[in-house]
Design a protein around this motif. Sequence first.
Motif, mmCIF file in Angstrom:
data_model
loop_
_atom_site.group_PDB
_atom_site.id
_atom_site.type_symbol
_atom_site.label_atom_id
_atom_site.label_comp_id
_atom_site.label_asym_id
_atom_site.label_seq_id
_atom_site.Cartn_x
_atom_site.Cartn_y
_atom_site.Cartn_z
ATOM 1 N N CYS A 179 2.718 -3.268 -18.100
ATOM 2 C CA CYS A 179 2.053 -3.298 -16.802
ATOM 3 C C CYS A 179 0.555 -3.198 -17.041
ATOM 4 C CB CYS A 179 2.511 -2.159 -15.900
ATOM 5 S SG CYS A 179 1.899 -0.563 -16.385
ATOM 6 N N VAL A 180 -0.214 -3.516 -16.011
ATOM 7 C CA VAL A 180 -1.672 -3.448 -16.116
ATOM 8 C C VAL A 180 -2.180 -2.443 -15.081
ATOM 9 C CG1 VAL A 180 -3.826 -4.728 -15.891
ATOM 10 C CG2 VAL A 180 -1.842 -5.791 -16.989
ATOM 11 N N ILE A 181 -3.017 -1.525 -15.570
ATOM 12 C CA ILE A 181 -3.574 -0.467 -14.726
ATOM 13 C C ILE A 181 -5.095 -0.594 -14.784
ATOM 14 C CG2 ILE A 181 -3.756 2.039 -14.417
ATOM 15 C CD1 ILE A 181 -1.136 1.929 -16.422
ATOM 16 N N VAL A 182 -5.734 -0.664 -13.630
ATOM 17 C CA VAL A 182 -7.187 -0.790 -13.597
ATOM 18 C C VAL A 182 -7.791 0.534 -13.163
ATOM 19 C CG1 VAL A 182 -9.123 -2.007 -12.539
ATOM 20 C CG2 VAL A 182 -6.977 -3.232 -12.983
ATOM 21 N N ASN A 183 -8.759 1.015 -13.933
ATOM 22 C CA ASN A 183 -9.509 2.218 -13.533
ATOM 23 C C ASN A 183 -10.985 1.861 -13.418
ATOM 24 O OD1 ASN A 183 -10.697 4.705 -13.110
ATOM 25 N ND2 ASN A 183 -10.020 5.631 -15.037
ATOM 26 N N MET A 184 -11.491 1.785 -12.181
ATOM 27 C CA MET A 184 -12.920 1.561 -11.974
ATOM 28 C C MET A 184 -13.532 2.952 -11.817
ATOM 29 S SD MET A 184 -12.836 -1.575 -12.372
ATOM 30 C CE MET A 184 -14.258 -2.517 -11.890
ATOM 31 N N GLN B 207 0.864 -1.186 0.000
ATOM 32 C CA GLN B 207 0.000 0.000 0.000
ATOM 33 C C GLN B 207 0.893 1.226 0.000
ATOM 34 O OE1 GLN B 207 -3.366 0.070 2.663
ATOM 35 N NE2 GLN B 207 -3.302 2.298 2.811
ATOM 36 N N ALA B 208 0.891 1.922 -1.126
ATOM 37 C CA ALA B 208 1.797 3.051 -1.313
ATOM 38 C C ALA B 208 1.272 4.277 -0.582
ATOM 39 C CB ALA B 208 1.956 3.347 -2.796
ATOM 40 N N GLU B 209 2.091 5.310 -0.519
ATOM 41 C CA GLU B 209 1.696 6.556 0.158
ATOM 42 C C GLU B 209 0.813 7.421 -0.722
ATOM 43 O OE1 GLU B 209 4.718 5.528 -0.553
ATOM 44 O OE2 GLU B 209 6.066 7.116 -1.231
ATOM 45 N N SER B 210 0.724 7.098 -2.002
ATOM 46 C CA SER B 210 -0.119 7.858 -2.925
ATOM 47 C C SER B 210 -0.176 7.081 -4.234
ATOM 48 C CB SER B 210 0.477 9.242 -3.206
ATOM 49 O OG SER B 210 1.668 9.107 -3.964
ATOM 50 N N GLU B 211 -1.072 7.497 -5.106
ATOM 51 C CA GLU B 211 -1.130 6.884 -6.430
ATOM 52 C C GLU B 211 0.115 7.227 -7.234
ATOM 53 O OE1 GLU B 211 -3.549 8.526 -4.978
ATOM 54 O OE2 GLU B 211 -5.397 7.354 -5.081
ATOM 55 N N VAL B 212 0.680 8.405 -6.957
ATOM 56 C CA VAL B 212 1.922 8.783 -7.647
ATOM 57 C C VAL B 212 3.013 7.775 -7.299
ATOM 58 C CG1 VAL B 212 3.711 10.542 -7.849
ATOM 59 C CG2 VAL B 212 1.323 11.231 -7.628
ATOM 60 N N ALA B 213 3.150 7.497 -6.020
ATOM 61 C CA ALA B 213 4.168 6.536 -5.597
ATOM 62 C C ALA B 213 3.848 5.156 -6.155
ATOM 63 C CB ALA B 213 4.253 6.492 -4.073
ATOM 64 N N ALA B 214 2.568 4.758 -6.088
ATOM 65 C CA ALA B 214 2.195 3.407 -6.543
ATOM 66 C C ALA B 214 2.590 3.199 -8.003
ATOM 67 C CB ALA B 214 0.697 3.185 -6.353
ATOM 68 N N THR C 19 -1.454 -2.195 -10.890
ATOM 69 C CA THR C 19 -1.962 -1.225 -9.931
ATOM 70 C C THR C 19 -3.420 -0.966 -10.283
ATOM 71 O OG1 THR C 19 -1.648 0.918 -8.845
ATOM 72 C CG2 THR C 19 -1.306 0.851 -11.225
ATOM 73 N N SER C 20 -4.175 -0.451 -9.339
ATOM 74 C CA SER C 20 -5.573 -0.153 -9.632
ATOM 75 C C SER C 20 -5.978 1.086 -8.866
ATOM 76 C CB SER C 20 -6.466 -1.323 -9.223
ATOM 77 O OG SER C 20 -6.438 -1.488 -7.820
ATOM 78 N N SER C 21 -6.997 1.758 -9.386
ATOM 79 C CA SER C 21 -7.484 2.962 -8.726
ATOM 80 C C SER C 21 -8.831 3.321 -9.333
ATOM 81 C CB SER C 21 -6.469 4.096 -8.894
ATOM 82 O OG SER C 21 -6.825 5.187 -8.089
ATOM 83 N N SER C 22 -9.316 4.499 -8.975
ATOM 84 C CA SER C 22 -10.504 5.053 -9.591
ATOM 85 C C SER C 22 -10.180 6.500 -9.957
ATOM 86 C CB SER C 22 -11.686 4.961 -8.634
ATOM 87 O OG SER C 22 -12.838 5.522 -9.250
ATOM 88 N N SER C 23 -11.011 7.081 -10.754
ATOM 89 C CA SER C 23 -10.742 8.337 -11.460
ATOM 90 C C SER C 23 -9.745 9.335 -10.841
ATOM 91 C CB SER C 23 -12.071 9.002 -11.751
ATOM 92 O OG SER C 23 -12.927 8.058 -12.379
ATOM 93 N N PRO C 24 -9.994 9.891 -9.635
ATOM 94 C CA PRO C 24 -9.034 10.881 -9.128
ATOM 95 C C PRO C 24 -7.635 10.291 -8.962
ATOM 96 C CG PRO C 24 -11.066 10.925 -7.850
ATOM 97 C CD PRO C 24 -11.135 9.709 -8.721
ATOM 98 N N GLY C 25 -7.575 9.041 -8.568
ATOM 99 C CA GLY C 25 -6.282 8.380 -8.397
ATOM 100 C C GLY C 25 -5.601 8.133 -9.731
ATOM 101 N N ILE C 26 -6.403 7.852 -10.754
ATOM 102 C CA ILE C 26 -5.838 7.623 -12.086
ATOM 103 C C ILE C 26 -5.244 8.923 -12.627
ATOM 104 C CG2 ILE C 26 -6.381 6.963 -14.470
ATOM 105 C CD1 ILE C 26 -6.324 4.555 -12.631
ATOM 106 N N SER C 27 -5.875 10.055 -12.291
ATOM 107 C CA SER C 27 -5.283 11.334 -12.700
ATOM 108 C C SER C 27 -3.871 11.457 -12.135
ATOM 109 C CB SER C 27 -6.128 12.504 -12.192
ATOM 110 O OG SER C 27 -7.348 12.551 -12.889
ATOM 111 N N LEU C 28 -3.701 11.073 -10.874
ATOM 112 C CA LEU C 28 -2.374 11.168 -10.260
ATOM 113 C C LEU C 28 -1.368 10.224 -10.901
ATOM 114 C CD1 LEU C 28 -2.827 11.599 -6.412
ATOM 115 C CD2 LEU C 28 -1.943 13.205 -8.077
#
Lengths: 250, 355
Positions: free
Chosen positions: B100-105, B53-60, B76-85
């Motif tokens: 790599c695989v990135i998931v945006n829900m 568990q990273a300190e932010s989506e930027v770090a992840a 890595t995975s995230s949702s909209s605001p995190g994907i912006s980062l």
Amino acid sequence: MTEKLFARPKSLTDVSTHYCPGCHHGIIHRLIAEVIDELDVQDKTIGVAPVGCSVLCYDYFNFDMIEAAHGRAPATATGVKRVHPDAVVFSYQGDGDLAAIGTAEIVHAAARGEKITTVFVNNAIYGMTGGQMAPTTLVNQVTTTSPYGRNPNFTGMPIKMSEMLATLDGAKYIARVAVNNPVNMIKAKKAIKQAFEIQLNGLGFALVEVLSICPTNWGMSPLEAVEWMEKNMVPYYPLGVFKVPEEVAK
Amino acid sequence: MAEKVLMKGNEAIGEAAIVAGCRHYFGYPITPQTELTEYMSRRMPKVDGVFLQAESEVAAINMVYGAAGAGARVMTSSSSPGISLKQEGISYIAGAELPCVIVNMMRGGPGLGSIQPAQGDYFQATKGGGHGDYHNIVLAPNSVQELVDITVLSFDLADQYRNPVMILGDGALGQMMEPAEFHSSNTGLVKKPWAAAGMRGRGKPNIINSLYLQPEALEQHNIHLQRKYALIKENEIRYEEIKTEDAELVLVAYGITSRIARSAMERARAEGMKVGMFRPISLWPFPEQQLAKSAENASALLTLELSAGQMIEDVRLSVGNIKPVHFYGRTGGMMPSPQEIYQEIVNIMNGKGGK
Ligand SMILES: Cc1ncc(C[n+]2csc(CCOP(=O)(O)OP(=O)(O)O)c2C)c(N)n1
Ligand code: SF4
């Protein structure tokens, strides 16, 4: 006698660097390379380069390298180390890279006790972009974005990263060194070696801050720059070991 | 034979990643994908994998960059605001050609928006998202089974093309429970002689990098990337057509919206209206020619999205200006009912036009 007393470390490539005359980046590269050779880990070392004047250090180090985004080297190094726990992984970062844009990444890598080593080059300025104020720029120091001298009323005081990181449990070894004279170079190399040994022994995060000069953007000759550093930086950024595990300290 | 298990979409993605050989996951909690992060925290230690568990989506995403550069199958995975980062890191990953695989829900936006399902990140996902000329492969499943299959496929495609693959889902898909069965990766773990894994006898360093200081060299790199994207366009188009052969109106929808659209379409069909549906599964590359062909005999199209109209631009580019492309969308986490879409269909069929 054919014994070579002074040779290029195996871990440095045979090219001349792009650094300005007198710049300390080259010396610091060499110390790292010598340590990697002495520890005999060149074949399993992966370095992570920053964005800054040393962005091209992947051309100078003779082992696998990854060029990270500005400030993100500790996160990138974390990714590498988690894939290859047996590898020797280090990040090489300037003070803009580590103490401004990448503050979160270095703090959390240290807090996690990430088993990586960081060499942090503090030259109190943004070198690559032409001499802007860094978080480490000294009070009253003139830069292109503090043209009247750094005013602490508006910009706060320079950050002492080593002291700050030493408060974190995950950080096992934190030292500040300089490479301004032969005695300090020997101490710097010893610190860098210890920081890599901490990693090899799986103890946790280790960082060596190296006070460095930027004659070009300080607007000084290399000699003047060294003197300026000794007179102004060392008093504010005292040299020494801030944290070391007991078993290593002896 | 694999047996079917009932799983939540988010968790199914996690299990599919593990089945695909992914052993490194770096994430940060954000609704509505947090179940995936939590699932990985439970599962990874059981398969000798790494959950961080990273300190932010930027770090992840920069951890993903490091892990991918070091040769791992990583997600890595995230949702909209995190994907912006994550966009900074995604651009570096595309530039350095790392898999790599990135998931945006996706959830409602802009800004903090809402935590309800949305499809407002279509532009960001398919047109690049970060800086520079690059493309992610973007895949949009519409069921839990397809989430599973596409997750496994994504790892294979990422390795094959050394390119980031984005799975574009939404909050509804992530939360829904459906039976799914798991099939392992086609290619399995592939050798990555280019990775920065330590020289280990190689004799020559590997360098992972996206910096080309000479303009000529950077242009060559971009030309190389564009050639790769052309190849992906040629080989990796995916879509589904339903009853388009005789359709006078072709609905175009992806992801969760396609399921609602389908109910509306079936009802219209049952009432004798000639309505079909085209569902892009690869959003980039977009099935331009396939859609144009599919809608060849139709007199109009109706694009349906959980946005104010983003995919519609690709639909228009695909079919040209020769026939009307109508649009119906809801935003902010509002879901259209089949009834609403049915009504749009009726309006268009009656010549009253849609919106
Ligand atoms: C995201 C981002 N912001 C800004 C820059 C521009 N930039 C490049 S190097 C640099 C500062 C580097 O300074 P420092 O880390 O102190 O290293 P030095 O050059 O002094 O060795 C900046 C701001 C960038 N490349 N990326
Ligand atoms: S600008 Fe400063 S830090 Fe950069 S190479 Fe020149 S002297 Fe060194």
